[in-house]
Design an enzyme around this catalytic site. Sequence first.
Site: not given
Length: 420
Positions: A60, A105-107
């Site tokens: 994201v 962001a992040k994953g």
Amino acid sequence: MSTEEDPFENFLETLDEAAERLNLEPNIHAFLRRPMRTLSVAVGIVHDNGEYNIYDGYRVHYNDIRGPCKGGLRYHPSVTLNETIALAGWMTIKCAVVDIPYGGAKGGVKCDPTKMSRTEIERLTRRYIYMILPLIGPEKDIPAPDVYTDERVMAWIMDTYSIFKGYAVPEIVTGKPIELGGSLVRKYATGKGVAVVTQKTMEHLGIRNHPTVAIQGFGNVGSWLAKFLYEMGYKVIGVTSVDGGHFDKNGLNIPQLFQHFYDEQPWSEFKGTDFIEDVGEANKALFESDVDILVPAALEDQITERNANSINAKVLVEAANGPTTPNADWILNEKGVFVVPDVLANAGGVIVSYFEWVQDTQAYLWPEAQVNKELEAVILKAYNEVSHLSKKEEITMRSAAYCQAVERLAKAIQLRGFFP
Ligand code: NAD
């Protein structure tokens, strides 16, 4: 999941409160309430036993208004798109609070890495990176470690990305091994930052004489934090992990526990403490302990309206992301607990990640002392700004941190303008 434990709803609630306080322009508020880009991927791997499994993965980009997106990668059975969006939102706020030129962001991949072999985790990582290749790059999105991902995983990310590029790209990821261009400080940066912020809070509140601490989570963040606080003269009286909690009201021997943990010895076999094996019971005892400082350093939604009233600590330092729900936050505030919010307290990791990325793009490694000095300077400047605003406006540290961040983001949106 109750509404109270929906992390994105919780993020929005705090964001909306800051927007109202700042009388934020509605278009900017609407812009900040949504992630700009989300990607869901199917991460299929062949397991060691020949079985093929497909895991749900996400990346994201919350927004890149102040710079390239930055955020960790999490491997955990509870990963969802909603949680990943919330974590990316918190990263956006965090980078703006400490004023580093990144978006958020992040994953994540929904899996249980504790039940996978090293080679399975390597295949999972490489497949995931292959699937999110269109989104990542040193100038657009730079991943980093988070829950159950470490420097080995970061090395595989660098390798996979570099293979597709055809040349080595160390600046694609931070939290790498030092031998691959990693920072000398990154592995302990988040714990160090939390320790610096905790010490500043103790000075601010006038709590002296070996403050007592209880820490939930003894992973990357919790273990280093415990070590730094122990070295600074704090008394760590309890630590919990998924495998139970160790307690000693006279103070745990943190150097020995640290060694035991990094020697990969079974958690329950550490001797000489009061050990509670059941994680629920251990966390209950930890949260209710009569300490100066309680530090959640595990996962989100640990302090809710169900247990907030039984917290006896004077100070809550949020090392984990999103450990306190808004309802619990309200209860703690009413009880007079001083809360240092996650977006400030645990920013040491992303600050040093930023330094690592700067060093890699310049191909010039900074000495350890310089990284530590600059980490302290950046996080203390942010602490002072948030604390000043909190006093001036008579608002909580969390509200002040969000107001500070949202103002910076709003200014950047105004300057860039809405396209088209
Ligand atoms: P980690 O995987 O290294 O450690 C997590 C720890 O939490 C482990 O000790 C695990 O046993 C424990 N844990 C999990 N569930 C628990 C429970 N219910 N009760 C007690 N303990 C439990 O992860 P980490 O990197 O240390 O991250 C911890 C938190 O800090 C996360 O919220 C993460 O997003 C946040 N954070 C991490 C970094 C970083 O640099 N690693 C930076 C900023 C924020």
